[in-house]
Structure formats: structure tokens, C-alpha cells
Design a protein around this motif. Sequence first.
Motif, PDB file in Angstrom:
ATOM      1  N   LEU A 131       0.828  -1.207   0.000  1.00  0.00           N
ATOM      2  CA  LEU A 131       0.000   0.000   0.000  1.00  0.00           C
ATOM      3  C   LEU A 131       0.861   1.255   0.000  1.00  0.00           C
ATOM      4  O   LEU A 131       0.543   2.238  -0.683  1.00  0.00           O
ATOM      5  CB  LEU A 131      -0.940   0.000   1.209  1.00  0.00           C
ATOM      6  N   ARG A 132       1.952   1.236   0.768  1.00  0.00           N
ATOM      7  CA  ARG A 132       2.874   2.375   0.735  1.00  0.00           C
ATOM      8  C   ARG A 132       3.396   2.604  -0.673  1.00  0.00           C
ATOM      9  O   ARG A 132       3.468   3.742  -1.150  1.00  0.00           O
ATOM     10  CB  ARG A 132       4.053   2.111   1.678  1.00  0.00           C
ATOM     11  N   GLY A 133       3.770   1.509  -1.331  1.00  0.00           N
ATOM     12  CA  GLY A 133       4.292   1.633  -2.693  1.00  0.00           C
ATOM     13  C   GLY A 133       3.267   2.202  -3.651  1.00  0.00           C
ATOM     14  O   GLY A 133       3.585   3.057  -4.490  1.00  0.00           O
ATOM     15  N   ALA A 188      -4.888  -1.053 -10.921  1.00  0.00           N
ATOM     16  CA  ALA A 188      -4.654  -2.417 -11.403  1.00  0.00           C
ATOM     17  C   ALA A 188      -3.771  -3.190 -10.424  1.00  0.00           C
ATOM     18  O   ALA A 188      -4.017  -4.370 -10.148  1.00  0.00           O
ATOM     19  CB  ALA A 188      -4.002  -2.380 -12.785  1.00  0.00           C
ATOM     20  N   GLY A 189      -2.761  -2.519  -9.907  1.00  0.00           N
ATOM     21  CA  GLY A 189      -1.900  -3.164  -8.933  1.00  0.00           C
ATOM     22  C   GLY A 189      -2.641  -3.518  -7.659  1.00  0.00           C
ATOM     23  O   GLY A 189      -2.434  -4.590  -7.082  1.00  0.00           O
ATOM     24  N   PHE A 190      -3.525  -2.623  -7.220  1.00  0.00           N
ATOM     25  CA  PHE A 190      -4.294  -2.892  -6.007  1.00  0.00           C
ATOM     26  C   PHE A 190      -5.232  -4.074  -6.222  1.00  0.00           C
ATOM     27  O   PHE A 190      -5.409  -4.906  -5.323  1.00  0.00           O
ATOM     28  CB  PHE A 190      -5.088  -1.660  -5.590  1.00  0.00           C
ATOM     29  N   ALA A 191      -5.837  -4.165  -7.398  1.00  0.00           N
ATOM     30  CA  ALA A 191      -6.713  -5.304  -7.696  1.00  0.00           C
ATOM     31  C   ALA A 191      -5.931  -6.608  -7.610  1.00  0.00           C
ATOM     32  O   ALA A 191      -6.451  -7.630  -7.123  1.00  0.00           O
ATOM     33  CB  ALA A 191      -7.340  -5.139  -9.079  1.00  0.00           C
ATOM     34  N   ALA A 192      -4.675  -6.586  -8.066  1.00  0.00           N
ATOM     35  CA  ALA A 192      -3.831  -7.786  -7.978  1.00  0.00           C
ATOM     36  C   ALA A 192      -3.533  -8.130  -6.523  1.00  0.00           C
ATOM     37  O   ALA A 192      -3.478  -9.308  -6.150  1.00  0.00           O
ATOM     38  CB  ALA A 192      -2.536  -7.567  -8.753  1.00  0.00           C
ATOM     39  N   LEU A 193      -3.316  -7.108  -5.681  1.00  0.00           N
ATOM     40  CA  LEU A 193      -3.083  -7.346  -4.250  1.00  0.00           C
ATOM     41  C   LEU A 193      -4.308  -8.013  -3.618  1.00  0.00           C
ATOM     42  O   LEU A 193      -4.162  -8.964  -2.841  1.00  0.00           O
ATOM     43  CB  LEU A 193      -2.784  -6.028  -3.541  1.00  0.00           C
ATOM     44  N   VAL A 194      -5.489  -7.539  -3.942  1.00  0.00           N
ATOM     45  CA  VAL A 194      -6.718  -8.121  -3.381  1.00  0.00           C
ATOM     46  C   VAL A 194      -6.835  -9.585  -3.792  1.00  0.00           C
ATOM     47  O   VAL A 194      -7.177 -10.451  -2.974  1.00  0.00           O
ATOM     48  CB  VAL A 194      -7.949  -7.317  -3.834  1.00  0.00           C
ATOM     49  N   ARG A 195      -6.532  -9.889  -5.063  1.00  0.00           N
ATOM     50  CA  ARG A 195      -6.600 -11.287  -5.510  1.00  0.00           C
ATOM     51  C   ARG A 195      -5.598 -12.144  -4.751  1.00  0.00           C
ATOM     52  O   ARG A 195      -5.893 -13.279  -4.350  1.00  0.00           O
ATOM     53  CB  ARG A 195      -6.343 -11.376  -7.014  1.00  0.00           C
ATOM     54  N   ALA A 196      -4.411 -11.596  -4.516  1.00  0.00           N
ATOM     55  CA  ALA A 196      -3.392 -12.343  -3.780  1.00  0.00           C
ATOM     56  C   ALA A 196      -3.845 -12.624  -2.352  1.00  0.00           C
ATOM     57  O   ALA A 196      -3.619 -13.714  -1.813  1.00  0.00           O
ATOM     58  CB  ALA A 196      -2.081 -11.563  -3.777  1.00  0.00           C
ATOM     59  N   LEU A 197      -4.508 -11.656  -1.726  1.00  0.00           N
ATOM     60  CA  LEU A 197      -5.004 -11.854  -0.366  1.00  0.00           C
ATOM     61  C   LEU A 197      -6.136 -12.875  -0.335  1.00  0.00           C
ATOM     62  O   LEU A 197      -6.237 -13.675   0.609  1.00  0.00           O
ATOM     63  CB  LEU A 197      -5.481 -10.521   0.213  1.00  0.00           C
ATOM     64  N   GLU A 198      -6.981 -12.875  -1.358  1.00  0.00           N
ATOM     65  CA  GLU A 198      -8.045 -13.878  -1.439  1.00  0.00           C
ATOM     66  C   GLU A 198      -7.460 -15.278  -1.537  1.00  0.00           C
ATOM     67  O   GLU A 198      -7.934 -16.225  -0.876  1.00  0.00           O
ATOM     68  CB  GLU A 198      -8.947 -13.583  -2.633  1.00  0.00           C
ATOM     69  N   HIS A 199      -6.431 -15.422  -2.366  1.00  0.00           N
ATOM     70  CA  HIS A 199      -5.774 -16.725  -2.506  1.00  0.00           C
ATOM     71  C   HIS A 199      -5.084 -17.130  -1.204  1.00  0.00           C
ATOM     72  O   HIS A 199      -5.115 -18.311  -0.812  1.00  0.00           O
ATOM     73  CB  HIS A 199      -4.753 -16.672  -3.642  1.00  0.00           C
ATOM     74  N   GLU A 200      -4.459 -16.183  -0.548  1.00  0.00           N
ATOM     75  CA  GLU A 200      -3.762 -16.452   0.720  1.00  0.00           C
ATOM     76  C   GLU A 200      -4.740 -16.951   1.766  1.00  0.00           C
ATOM     77  O   GLU A 200      -4.454 -17.916   2.493  1.00  0.00           O
ATOM     78  CB  GLU A 200      -3.082 -15.184   1.203  1.00  0.00           C
ATOM     79  N   GLU A 201      -5.899 -16.302   1.842  1.00  0.00           N
ATOM     80  CA  GLU A 201      -6.873 -16.701   2.841  1.00  0.00           C
ATOM     81  C   GLU A 201      -7.513 -18.037   2.496  1.00  0.00           C
ATOM     82  O   GLU A 201      -7.779 -18.873   3.364  1.00  0.00           O
ATOM     83  CB  GLU A 201      -7.942 -15.627   2.992  1.00  0.00           C
ATOM     84  N   ALA A 202      -7.736 -18.286   1.205  1.00  0.00           N
ATOM     85  CA  ALA A 202      -8.342 -19.541   0.776  1.00  0.00           C
ATOM     86  C   ALA A 202      -7.418 -20.741   1.017  1.00  0.00           C
ATOM     87  O   ALA A 202      -7.874 -21.860   1.220  1.00  0.00           O
ATOM     88  CB  ALA A 202      -8.705 -19.480  -0.714  1.00  0.00           C
TER      89      ALA A 202
END
Length: 218
Positions: A179-181, A197-211
Motif C-alpha cells: 500500500l505504501r508503494g 490495477a496493482g491494487f486489484a492484484a493485491l486483493v486477488r493475492a489476499l483472497e488466494h492467501e486466505e483460501a
Amino acid sequence: MTDAARTTGGPPKKAAYRRSAGSPRGEARRRELLERVTDDLAVNGLVDFSLRRAARAAGTTHKVLLYHFEGADDLLRQAVARLRDRRIGNALAVAAEERGGGTLAERVRAIWPTLMNEERGLRRVLDQAMGLAMYDTERHGELGRGASRQYIPILRSFCPPGWSEARKLQVSEMILATLRGFLLERLISGDTAGVDAGFAALVRALEHEEAAGEPRSP
């Protein structure tokens, strides 16, 4: 030397004034002065910040400030911390609106517009504080370290309760750095679409991490 490098006017010196002993009355006065200085920073930023400017903003003298604070650098650190508290309060208020608590990804997604659209003065001062911490790490590095100490516990609280403390810390560090970046990239390049676009990729990564659940120990 840049304006940012001159914000507190030379090397820090130990003030020769008696400190507030922390009595209820003294603490109330200290908080009042700190709030006035914090409000001034939010409006006027860090450039040319000094003990005398802080005293004018607080409606007192620099000697009174030195009774309650250790000097300009100490006052600056505490005022910046108060501004971060305001940012955190705004973010938590938004995150709390997630029904049922929300997933980690949902909470991060919920607070992002708050960070992107927060009041200009608040965002400017906190950006300047990070720049000052990088410019003079020896003197002002605490402005950066203090930010991490304030933000990381909040991000850890967003993580699933079943995660280990180590995993919560790892993911929270990743979120904070990312987020700082993004905020820095938007400030420097103005590429809002790229940041989105980068933030959307972060959200997808967090969804995968939690799943993925909690990794098994080897």
C-alpha cells in the motif's frame, strides 16, 4: 539543503527546561498543546517546521513547549503520530462497516478508497514525514519506524483469527509495504489506472492467501 532537511532547524539539542511531571493537569495541557500543533501541521505541512512556529500555532511560547516536550523533534514525532491516528481511525471506521467482519481482502479493499481520497493536508504531511525519515534516517528514522508500529497491529487484526501470529505478521508486512508503494507511485507518477490495477492484484493475492488456509508445519 532542501526545505525538508531544515524542518526542525539544525541538530537536536537537549533543552534545559524542567519537564512536566505527568500530573493530570499537566497531561491535559500537554494533549491540548499537541492537538493545536497537530492541526497546524495538517494545514501547513512539515516544511519550515520549528519550535517557534509550533509555539505560535499552540498560542504559547517555546519555553512552555519545552516544559511538556523534549524538543522540536519529539514534538514533531508526536504530532505526526496523532495524524496517523486520524488516518487509522478513518480506516477502522470503514472496515467496521463490513458485514460480519468481512474477509481480509474485503477489509483491505474497503479501506483503500479512504486512503486514496483522504483530506489533502493529512496525506501531504504523512508523505512528507516518510520523505524526511528517508532523507535523514539517523535523526528522523523514528518517523518511519513509528508508522510501522502504528499500522501493523491494525493490519494483523484484519487477518483471520485462526492464523498463527507469524503468518499474520508476514501478511501484514506485505500489505503495508504494498500500500505504501501504491500511494507513493500515485504521488510520483500520477498513474491512477496503474495503481488501481496493482491494487486489484493485491486483493486477488489476499483472497488466494486466505483460501489456502494455515500451512502445515514441516
